[in-house]
Scaffold this active site. Structure first.
Site: not given
Lengths: 736, 311
Positions: A473-474, A516, A620, A625, A630, A694, A696-697
């Site tokens: 999703i990008g 994810g 990890r 990059k 993110q 994760g 991302g958030e």
């Protein structure tokens, strides 16, 4: 045979870090920047003759549709069909959805879909949509959280339990020498992703294919089948490229259902995209919260009692914004309580958005910690260090964190930022017309993982193909999954092809809740373990001895090219990772620390972020990059949450008034300064075989509170109601 | 968007005549506002007259030392014009404070003057709005109005005019040149060009049906420090909560304001006063505020203070 992850990961091929852990360009980058990555609305390749559907949304918030007169619309040029609940056939509501995707006869919220007009051209469909006449019998609604919160019950248990406690909070708080007791609020917020909800649908006999923009393929196949009352095997979802989701595309929305119904009604492929002004009220949003936080501490700021209650609202049958969940695990203290209460509101459906729970919970909690730091005269960084806890504080030392490098993040982040230059007394730093202040806050986000499957194909030339229904999703999924396969199979990244987002592929975790990356790379790992065994066996190696390196299978003195080992027909395997109870034996989360310097215009009270930096620990880091991308994106969302993002409720009509990108503000480039992102070295062997979590958030969590605390440091104005717009600062300065 | 017919005009008089012949027509130039409104069916012209090919895209000095700006001069070009930057810096700064680079590349001088309000209820056809649908009521009055007007409002409408450029034009005493279907031309002082809402908020300008703007003329430059200060909720690409255009020089001071009213707001009497408190009190005399937008008065005072300090 699924790979069960129930003991901590030992040394494995990932630890070589030939490909993993190195900054890699996105595999899908060239397609994206050249416009060759087709999005759901652009699938001319599969549906060259698609008709165009335009949704008609409800003009009322609650009530009933008395009658729909579609005669004028049907007679309009180019119109092929008008679909409503009256002619759509029986539809069920999937459990994922609180409100129905197609209203009728009841209307549950403003801009809920009431009809779809299908025409030969988009312009014809849009024009005819305005000709659909709907007679409503409006009902009464509840739209004001502040009014409805009193007496609201505990929410049902959902992703997290509604309430928790340990020790005796009331007693501990009562006897604490230092107390903080404050109420904070956060507004409704919109995902505001770039790509609107969009679907191209086509029926081939009784087989439905949806080319759609979606984060969770398997869930959405299930929900499509449930809604239409057909078997899951009759539904295929394809979503290889997604222009942002942020939680808004975890489930199918009206575009997908309406496209399927429109295609059924017309016998044509039909595509539907929600218009930008429809998205805010038709789809889901992050619910507003009102949060009360009580902290009881000793004179050194060490917490004994901490209580966090949160109120939010949703449609009947909906769920709460779980804003108190981080307070269950973030700081120590023997006496604790959290609770989520849920009021009934007739606003559009509330649901997951960008770190649901922590993102808004930390907006409140981390101001409260700043208030405590000031009250006890302890530096805010030091206060967090004093209250660090290496185990789940609700469960006790028997449940340690699998890894928790919060203190390292705090120390490293503070040093990189130059936190020691901060004056703890507010309103002391000035740079020309700017009042300058520094603030910080902790980042915390859970680290869930779930079962995830993948297919690995190794051909006779030694090329590796990964197939899984995981979505990108990008975020960079293509790249980290390619890296995982490259590392495991011992080939360079450019020898790996990654195909994603198709329900014909093995089911993955999907993209959501920051799970994810950890889950789907573990799924590819599991499939690679199986592929290695199959290839080793095929080439006559002892599987336990064979290593895969430099494009070869190697054991002892024997060295065979990977393609030769796979043979001319190649090797195809499917396997899955499954997670045992490590997540019960260990608390698992990701951590970080945000630091922000703001300038507040001494006259106009405009806020500009001058510097922003953070240090983060999330196991990890698979691709430094894309992980950095993110985190800076999430920090930017933190700026938005702090300063401007708000769906404004008109409580008379019951809808979000500012339903376009001109009026729902997200940060523009000029709002975002240089952002320094540092990842603390960490391997979490209890998280996944890749020792990864994760990320991302994580970056949004706490970022906005750091802005709020910096504004306080700059001005002495303590704001507790987001967004922190200039009129609120001005009021504080005028009354100071 | 409703189907419409389209034709292209080759002279201003011809364009005006075309408009007179078809009452439900609109001129289209940059289209940055009109096309959005047509998609939402807030504007439903049956006929569009494309004026983009008219010979109205030049910026020329006038005989009396002023500047004549063709109606089709794009905002980007006007902001970058050397004479504007040197002699009318407040106009250049106001232009650059508005919209985004892409929009300014398309948006024209005349179109900018004619842009419609950003009141959220105007944009929502399911809600009452006297400006969009006369007589339907004003949803903003008892609704969400933090960004809306405090001066010159009426019971029918509290919308603001969104333009930054127009605020600078008002400060500079611009005049709006037009041509009508019969070929007659006139110059409308900008003070009279935009209307207050009164009972007819759908009537926004002094233009007569079919009348076409051909140019905006600026008088000779005014010596002094030129300032345009726009206060908004994010650093760029947001409409003004308030804005202040100012020239402070040896021959006095003058101010015009955006975000306060249905038109660029200027109170000449206030310009003889000194200090932000007195000027604000004069400028906002008779203000009608709501709990949501009352902050605009102290914000105006403080911003004026900053502007005066800068000037």
């Amino acid at each position: 045979m699924p790979l069960k992850f129930d003991t901590p990961a030992g040394i494995n091929p990932i630890d070589r870090q030939n490909v993993i852990g190195r900054p890699q360009d996105r595999l899908d980058g060239p397609l994206k920047v050249s416009g060759l990555a087709p999005y759901a609305y652009e699938r001319h390749d599969v549906a060259p003759d698609a008709a165009y559907g335009v949704m008609v949304g409800s003009a009322i918030a609650t009530g009933r549709i008395v009658h729909i007169d579609a005669a004028d619309a049907e007679a309009a040029p180019g119109v092929i069909a008008v679909v409503t609940a009256a002619n759509a056939g029986p539809l069920k509501k999937a459990d994922s959805h609180t409100a129905k995707l197609l209203a009728g006869p009841e209307v549950e919220h403003f801009d809920q879909a009431v009809a779809l007009v299908v025409a030969e051209t988009f312009e014809q469909a849009r024009d005819a949509a305005k000709l659909v006449r709907v007679d409503y019998a409006p009902g009464k609604g509840r739209f004001d959280l502040a009014k409805e919160k009193d007496g609201a019950p505990l929410s049902p248990d959902g992703f997290a339990k509604a309430a928790s406690k340990a020790g005796d909070f009331e007693a501990g708080f009562k006897k604490a020498p230092v107390k903080i007791d404050q109420t904070y609020s956060t507004p409704d917020q919109a995902h505001a992703m770039m790509e609107p909800h969009a679907t191209t649908a086509r029926w081939d006999g009784d087989q439905l294919t949806l080319w759609t923009s979606n984060q969770m393929i398997a869930w959405s196949v299930r929900d499509t089948a449930t809604t239409l009352g057909i078997d899951k095997s009759k539904v295929r979802l394809v979503s290889p490229y997604v222009g942002g989701g942020f939680g808004s595309k975890l489930w199918i929305r009206a575009d997908a259902l309406l496209a399927a119904l429109g295609a059924k009604a017309t016998g044509r492929a039909v595509k539907v995209a929600l218009a930008r002004p429809q998205i805010y009220n038709n789809t889901t949003h992050r619910p507003a919260t009102i949060q009360r936080i009580r902290i009881g501490a000793d004179k050194d700021g060490v917490i004994d009692a901490i209580g966090h209650e949160s109120w939010s609202g949703d449609l009947p049958g909906g769920g709460a914004e779980i804003a108190a969940i981080q307070t269950r695990q973030l700081y120590g203290g023997a006496n604790r309580m959290t609770a989520h209460y849920l009021a009934t509101l007739d606003l559009p459906e509330g649901n997951a958005m960008r770190a649901p729970g922590e993102a808004v919970g930390l907006l409140a909690l981390e101001i409260a910690m700043d208030e405590l730091a000031e009250k006890v005269g302890v530096d805010p960084v030091e206060l967090r260090i004093r209250n660090d806890v290496q185990y789940d504080p609700e469960k006790g030392p028997s449940v340690p964190f699998s890894s928790r490098k919060l203190v390292e993040c705090l120390r490293t982040g503070a040093e990189r930022f130059g936190w020691d230059r901060r004056n703890p007394k507010p309103g002391q730093m000035r740079d020309g017309r700017w009042l300058v202040g520094m603030g910080m806050a902790v980042a915390f986000r859970g680290a869930p993982a779930t079962k995830s499957a993948a297919r690995i194909i190794v051909d006779g030339k030694g090329r590796v193909t990964v197939e899984t229904d995981m979505t990108d999703i990008g975020t960079g999924s293509y790249t980290i999954l390619g890296q995982t396969a490259a590392e495991m199979m011992g080939v360079p990244l450019d020898h790996v092809t990654v195909n994603l987002g198709d329900s014909n592929f093995p089911a993955s975790s999907g993209s959501g809740g920051q799970w994810g990356a950890a889950s789907s790379t573990a799924g590819v790992y599991a499939a690679c373990v199986a592929a290695r065994a199959a290839i080793a066996q095929k080439a006559g190696f002892n599987a336990d001895d064979a290593d895969f390196v430099d494009g070869h299978v190697v054991a002892g003195n024997r060295r065979v090219k990977l393609g030769d080992a796979a043979g001319p027909d190649g090797v195809t395997v499917v396997d899955q990772i499954e997670f045992g109870d490590l997540s019960k034996k260990f608390a698992q989360a990701t951590f970080g620390a945000h630091f922000v310097e703001v300038g507040v215009d001494v006259e106009t009270c405009e806020v500009r972020i001058r510097r922003m930096g953070g240090a983060f620990a999330a196991g990890r880091i698979l691709n430094p990059k894309s992980a950095r991308s993110q985190v800076i994106g999430a920090m930017t969302m933190g700026i938005g949450a702090a300063l401007m993002e708000e769906l404004i409720v008109d409580t008379r009509f019951g809808y979000f008034v500012n339903h376009d990108m001109a009026e729902y503000h997200v940060p523009v480039h000029a709002d975002v300064p240089h952002q320094d992102v540092f990842f603390v070295d960490e391997l979490d062997d209890k998280a996944t075989p890749l020792k990864a979590k994760g990320v991302g958030e994580l970056g949004i969590c706490g970022a906005g509170a750091a802005v709020a605390n910096a504004i306080y440091n700059a001005t002495g104005v303590r704001l507790r109601d987001y967004p922190l717009t200039l009129d609120k600062i001005l009021e504080g300065l005028e009354t100071a | 968007m409703k189907p419409f017919t389209y034709e292209r005009a080759s002279t201003p008089a011809e364009a005006a005549a075309m408009a007179a012949a078809k009452p439900a027509s609109r001129f289209i130039a940059g289209g940055t506002n009109l096309l959005d409104l047509m998609k939402l069916q807030i504007e439903t012209p049956q006929h569009l007259i494309d004026v983009n090919r008219l010979d109205l895209d030049r910026v020329e000095p006038t005989k009396d030392g002023g500047l004549r700006i063709g109606a089709l001069v794009r905002n980007t070009d006007l902001a970058a014009n050397k004479i504007v930057r040197r002699d009318y810096a407040v106009l250049s700064r106001a232009l650059l404070a508005g919209a985004s680079g892409q929009l300014r590349n398309k948006a024209t001088t005349a179109g900018n003057l004619l842009q419609r309000t950003r009141c959220p209820y105007f944009y929502d056809t399911t809600k009452p709005c006297n400006k969009r649908k006369p007589g339907s009521g004003c949803a903003a009055l008892g609704g969400i109005n933090r960004g809306l007007a405090i001066m010159g409002t009426s019971e029918a409408c509290i919308a603001t005019h969104p333009s930054d450029m127009a605020v600078a034009m008002r400060l500079l005493d611009a005049s709006v040149e037009t041509v009508s279907a019969d070929g007659a031309t006139r110059a409308i002082p900008i003070a009279d060009f935009h209307q207050l809402p009164g009972k007819t908020p759908h009537i926004e300008t002094a233009l007569r049906p079919g009348e076409l703007i051909t140019a905006v003329t600026l008088p000779a430059p005014i010596e002094g420090r030129h300032v345009y200060r726009k206060v908004r909720d994010r650093a760029s690409y947001a409409f003004a909560l308030i804005s202040v255009a100012a020239i402070v020089g040896p021959k006095g001071q003058r101010f015009a304001f955006g975000g306060l009213a249905h038109k660029p707001w200027r109170v000449e009497a206030a310009e003889k006063l000194s200090g932000p408190d007195a000027i604000t009190a004069s400028v906002t005399l008779g203000a009608k505020t709501t709990p949501q937008n009352a902050f605009k008065i102290p914000l105006l005072r403080r911003t004026l203070g900053a502007v005066l300090a800068e000037a």
